[in-house]
Design a protein around this motif. Structure first.
Motif, PDB file in Angstrom:
ATOM      1  N   GLN A  60       0.826  -1.199   0.000  1.00 17.18           N
ATOM      2  CA  GLN A  60       0.000   0.000   0.000  1.00 17.18           C
ATOM      3  C   GLN A  60       0.862   1.251   0.000  1.00 17.18           C
ATOM      4  O   GLN A  60       1.969   1.256   0.537  1.00 17.18           O
ATOM      5  CB  GLN A  60      -0.914   0.046   1.226  1.00 17.18           C
ATOM      6  CG  GLN A  60      -0.170   0.209   2.539  1.00 17.18           C
ATOM      7  CD  GLN A  60      -1.022   0.822   3.628  1.00 17.18           C
ATOM      8  OE1 GLN A  60      -1.378   1.985   3.553  1.00 17.18           O
ATOM      9  NE2 GLN A  60      -1.334   0.009   4.635  1.00 17.18           N
ATOM     10  N   GLN A  61       0.306   2.299  -0.596  1.00 16.66           N
ATOM     11  CA  GLN A  61       0.887   3.620  -0.425  1.00 16.66           C
ATOM     12  C   GLN A  61       0.130   4.255   0.739  1.00 16.66           C
ATOM     13  O   GLN A  61      -1.097   4.386   0.700  1.00 16.66           O
ATOM     14  CB  GLN A  61       0.735   4.471  -1.683  1.00 16.66           C
ATOM     15  CG  GLN A  61       1.417   5.810  -1.542  1.00 16.66           C
ATOM     16  CD  GLN A  61       1.222   6.694  -2.758  1.00 16.66           C
ATOM     17  OE1 GLN A  61       0.170   6.654  -3.399  1.00 16.66           O
ATOM     18  NE2 GLN A  61       2.230   7.488  -3.060  1.00 16.66           N
ATOM     19  N   ARG A  62       0.865   4.628   1.764  1.00 10.95           N
ATOM     20  CA  ARG A  62       0.262   5.178   2.966  1.00 10.95           C
ATOM     21  C   ARG A  62      -0.441   6.497   2.653  1.00 10.95           C
ATOM     22  O   ARG A  62       0.024   7.278   1.836  1.00 10.95           O
ATOM     23  CB  ARG A  62       1.328   5.371   4.043  1.00 10.95           C
ATOM     24  CG  ARG A  62       1.921   4.035   4.508  1.00 10.95           C
ATOM     25  CD  ARG A  62       3.217   4.195   5.266  1.00 10.95           C
ATOM     26  NE  ARG A  62       3.083   4.971   6.485  1.00 10.95           N
ATOM     27  CZ  ARG A  62       2.683   4.481   7.652  1.00 10.95           C
ATOM     28  NH1 ARG A  62       2.347   3.198   7.754  1.00 10.95           N
ATOM     29  NH2 ARG A  62       2.620   5.257   8.719  1.00 10.95           N
ATOM     30  N   ALA A  63      -1.568   6.738   3.296  1.00 13.46           N
ATOM     31  CA  ALA A  63      -2.352   7.949   3.058  1.00 13.46           C
ATOM     32  C   ALA A  63      -1.551   9.197   3.432  1.00 13.46           C
ATOM     33  O   ALA A  63      -0.654   9.154   4.272  1.00 13.46           O
ATOM     34  CB  ALA A  63      -3.642   7.895   3.871  1.00 13.46           C
ATOM     35  N   ALA A  64      -1.915  10.302   2.823  1.00  9.07           N
ATOM     36  CA  ALA A  64      -1.226  11.577   3.060  1.00  9.07           C
ATOM     37  C   ALA A  64      -1.355  12.057   4.500  1.00  9.07           C
ATOM     38  O   ALA A  64      -0.508  12.805   4.973  1.00  9.07           O
ATOM     39  CB  ALA A  64      -1.754  12.642   2.103  1.00  9.07           C
ATOM     40  N   VAL A  65      -2.387  11.627   5.210  1.00 13.04           N
ATOM     41  CA  VAL A  65      -2.606  12.083   6.592  1.00 13.04           C
ATOM     42  C   VAL A  65      -1.823  11.272   7.625  1.00 13.04           C
ATOM     43  O   VAL A  65      -1.865  11.598   8.810  1.00 13.04           O
ATOM     44  CB  VAL A  65      -4.112  12.074   6.966  1.00 13.04           C
ATOM     45  CG1 VAL A  65      -4.890  13.023   6.080  1.00 13.04           C
ATOM     46  CG2 VAL A  65      -4.671  10.662   6.900  1.00 13.04           C
ATOM     47  N   LYS A  66      -1.120  10.254   7.201  1.00 12.92           N
ATOM     48  CA  LYS A  66      -0.339   9.455   8.151  1.00 12.92           C
ATOM     49  C   LYS A  66       0.695  10.345   8.837  1.00 12.92           C
ATOM     50  O   LYS A  66       1.301  11.211   8.200  1.00 12.92           O
ATOM     51  CB  LYS A  66       0.376   8.293   7.443  1.00 12.92           C
ATOM     52  CG  LYS A  66      -0.537   7.218   6.902  1.00 12.92           C
ATOM     53  CD  LYS A  66      -1.027   6.339   8.011  1.00 12.92           C
ATOM     54  CE  LYS A  66      -1.691   5.104   7.427  1.00 12.92           C
ATOM     55  NZ  LYS A  66      -2.052   4.141   8.447  1.00 12.92           N
ATOM     56  N   THR A  67       0.898  10.127  10.126  1.00  6.24           N
ATOM     57  CA  THR A  67       1.821  10.970  10.882  1.00  6.24           C
ATOM     58  C   THR A  67       3.276  10.540  10.728  1.00  6.24           C
ATOM     59  O   THR A  67       4.171  11.257  11.174  1.00  6.24           O
ATOM     60  CB  THR A  67       1.450  10.978  12.375  1.00  6.24           C
ATOM     61  OG1 THR A  67       1.504   9.636  12.863  1.00  6.24           O
ATOM     62  CG2 THR A  67       0.078  11.568  12.602  1.00  6.24           C
ATOM     63  N   ARG A  68       3.511   9.391  10.140  1.00  9.08           N
ATOM     64  CA  ARG A  68       4.863   8.920   9.881  1.00  9.08           C
ATOM     65  C   ARG A  68       4.916   8.305   8.487  1.00  9.08           C
ATOM     66  O   ARG A  68       4.114   7.464   8.150  1.00  9.08           O
ATOM     67  CB  ARG A  68       5.284   7.898  10.947  1.00  9.08           C
ATOM     68  CG  ARG A  68       5.405   8.534  12.331  1.00  9.08           C
ATOM     69  CD  ARG A  68       5.499   7.541  13.454  1.00  9.08           C
ATOM     70  NE  ARG A  68       4.460   6.525  13.492  1.00  9.08           N
ATOM     71  CZ  ARG A  68       3.243   6.717  14.001  1.00  9.08           C
ATOM     72  NH1 ARG A  68       2.884   7.887  14.466  1.00  9.08           N
ATOM     73  NH2 ARG A  68       2.379   5.723  14.037  1.00  9.08           N
ATOM     74  N   PHE A  69       5.871   8.765   7.701  1.00 11.10           N
ATOM     75  CA  PHE A  69       6.118   8.265   6.354  1.00 11.10           C
ATOM     76  C   PHE A  69       4.873   8.312   5.456  1.00 11.10           C
ATOM     77  O   PHE A  69       4.537   7.332   4.792  1.00 11.10           O
ATOM     78  CB  PHE A  69       6.739   6.871   6.406  1.00 11.10           C
ATOM     79  CG  PHE A  69       8.043   6.863   7.157  1.00 11.10           C
ATOM     80  CD1 PHE A  69       9.214   7.266   6.537  1.00 11.10           C
ATOM     81  CD2 PHE A  69       8.098   6.513   8.500  1.00 11.10           C
ATOM     82  CE1 PHE A  69      10.418   7.305   7.235  1.00 11.10           C
ATOM     83  CE2 PHE A  69       9.300   6.545   9.217  1.00 11.10           C
ATOM     84  CZ  PHE A  69      10.463   6.939   8.574  1.00 11.10           C
ATOM     85  N   PRO A  70       4.170   9.462   5.421  1.00 13.78           N
ATOM     86  CA  PRO A  70       3.001   9.582   4.549  1.00 13.78           C
ATOM     87  C   PRO A  70       3.399   9.463   3.083  1.00 13.78           C
ATOM     88  O   PRO A  70       4.488   9.878   2.680  1.00 13.78           O
ATOM     89  CB  PRO A  70       2.464  10.985   4.865  1.00 13.78           C
ATOM     90  CG  PRO A  70       3.646  11.739   5.362  1.00 13.78           C
ATOM     91  CD  PRO A  70       4.493  10.723   6.091  1.00 13.78           C
ATOM     92  N   LEU A  71       2.495   8.860   2.312  1.00 13.92           N
ATOM     93  CA  LEU A  71       2.622   8.670   0.864  1.00 13.92           C
ATOM     94  C   LEU A  71       3.780   7.780   0.442  1.00 13.92           C
ATOM     95  O   LEU A  71       4.060   7.648  -0.738  1.00 13.92           O
ATOM     96  CB  LEU A  71       2.680  10.011   0.134  1.00 13.92           C
ATOM     97  CG  LEU A  71       1.399  10.844   0.257  1.00 13.92           C
ATOM     98  CD1 LEU A  71       1.573  12.199  -0.409  1.00 13.92           C
ATOM     99  CD2 LEU A  71       0.196  10.100  -0.312  1.00 13.92           C
ATOM    100  N   GLN A  72       4.440   7.124   1.388  1.00 15.34           N
ATOM    101  CA  GLN A  72       5.437   6.132   1.013  1.00 15.34           C
ATOM    102  C   GLN A  72       4.760   4.763   0.926  1.00 15.34           C
ATOM    103  O   GLN A  72       3.751   4.512   1.577  1.00 15.34           O
ATOM    104  CB  GLN A  72       6.585   6.103   2.010  1.00 15.34           C
ATOM    105  CG  GLN A  72       7.458   7.342   1.905  1.00 15.34           C
ATOM    106  CD  GLN A  72       8.740   7.214   2.703  1.00 15.34           C
ATOM    107  OE1 GLN A  72       8.816   6.477   3.684  1.00 15.34           O
ATOM    108  NE2 GLN A  72       9.756   7.930   2.276  1.00 15.34           N
ATOM    109  N   TRP A  73       5.327   3.901   0.109  1.00 12.22           N
ATOM    110  CA  TRP A  73       4.792   2.550  -0.056  1.00 12.22           C
ATOM    111  C   TRP A  73       5.301   1.669   1.074  1.00 12.22           C
ATOM    112  O   TRP A  73       6.452   1.786   1.495  1.00 12.22           O
ATOM    113  CB  TRP A  73       5.194   1.996  -1.411  1.00 12.22           C
ATOM    114  CG  TRP A  73       4.400   2.623  -2.516  1.00 12.22           C
ATOM    115  CD1 TRP A  73       4.674   3.809  -3.144  1.00 12.22           C
ATOM    116  CD2 TRP A  73       3.192   2.133  -3.088  1.00 12.22           C
ATOM    117  NE1 TRP A  73       3.704   4.076  -4.077  1.00 12.22           N
ATOM    118  CE2 TRP A  73       2.780   3.061  -4.071  1.00 12.22           C
ATOM    119  CE3 TRP A  73       2.416   0.999  -2.859  1.00 12.22           C
ATOM    120  CZ2 TRP A  73       1.632   2.880  -4.833  1.00 12.22           C
ATOM    121  CZ3 TRP A  73       1.274   0.814  -3.622  1.00 12.22           C
ATOM    122  CH2 TRP A  73       0.888   1.743  -4.593  1.00 12.22           C
ATOM    123  N   ALA A  74       4.434   0.775   1.531  1.00 14.14           N
ATOM    124  CA  ALA A  74       4.744  -0.094   2.674  1.00 14.14           C
ATOM    125  C   ALA A  74       4.098  -1.458   2.466  1.00 14.14           C
ATOM    126  O   ALA A  74       3.413  -1.700   1.474  1.00 14.14           O
ATOM    127  CB  ALA A  74       4.238   0.547   3.965  1.00 14.14           C
TER     128      ALA A  74
END
Length: 188
Positions: A60-74
């Motif tokens: 998944q690509q982490r959502a923009a609102v994530k507080t750590r590593f937003p928009l990075q793939w995980a």
């Protein structure tokens, strides 16, 4: 008067995580927010990686609102069990919350890492339990507040992507992938 909706990421930051020593033994608790303030406090976490019947992995690509590593793939999903909560139970709950999916999850390893997120100033310092599961033809139903995009990739394609474009991926994904692939039974 209607109460305003609360921000899910803020609520998650107030949740309690289990602090651990270098061997994963519980030694205390604090909030998610406190655990991720620099320099970071070692705490228990989990990373789930789902395989399909062909052996591809769900990322998944982490959502923009994530507080750590937003928009990075995980990996498929990750999170923190509450103090004393079984890791497999917490991981199954998080998988349903993030992807609307269920799978029998098996813990296959653990590792420690520390990584700072330059974009948010927060730090991951985690004793990370890796869990895997296999799903059939179920279509992911991601929560857009958690997941920006998702994709099925072969492990080899993901390895190549991690090498060619490391800044697009979370710092823990490479280790999660290797632990998961080593534990995955060979495909017929």
């Amino acid at each position: 008067m209607t109460e305003p909706l609360t921000d899910a990421s803020t609520d998650r930051e107030a949740m309690t995580v289990e602090l651990v020593d270098d061997h994963g033994v519980a030694i205390g608790a604090c909030s998610v927010a406190e655990a991720h303030r620099p320099p970071g406090v070692l705490h228990r976490a989990f990373s789930v990686l789902l395989f399909d019947r062909r052996g591809d992995v769900l990322v998944q690509q982490r959502a923009a609102v994530k507080t750590r590593f937003p928009l990075q793939w995980a990996n498929t999903c990750c999170g923190h069990p509450t103090p004393g909560q079984p890791v497999t139970e917490a991981a199954a709950i998080r998988l349903r919350e993030e992807f609307g999916m269920a799978a029998e999850l098996t813990e296959v390893g653990a590792f420690r890492y520390r990584a700072g997120d330059e974009s948010t100033g927060r730090v991951e310092h985690e004793y990370d339990h890796v869990l895997i599961g296999t799903v059939g033809d179920e279509t992911p139903r991601p929560d857009p507040a958690e997941v920006a995009h998702w994709s099925w990739l072969t492990p080899d394609t993901l390895r190549a992507e991690l090498t060619e474009h490391p800044d697009k991926y979370t710092p823990w994904l490479a280790e999660v992938l290797e632990i998961a692939v080593r534990a995955q039974p060979p495909r017929p």
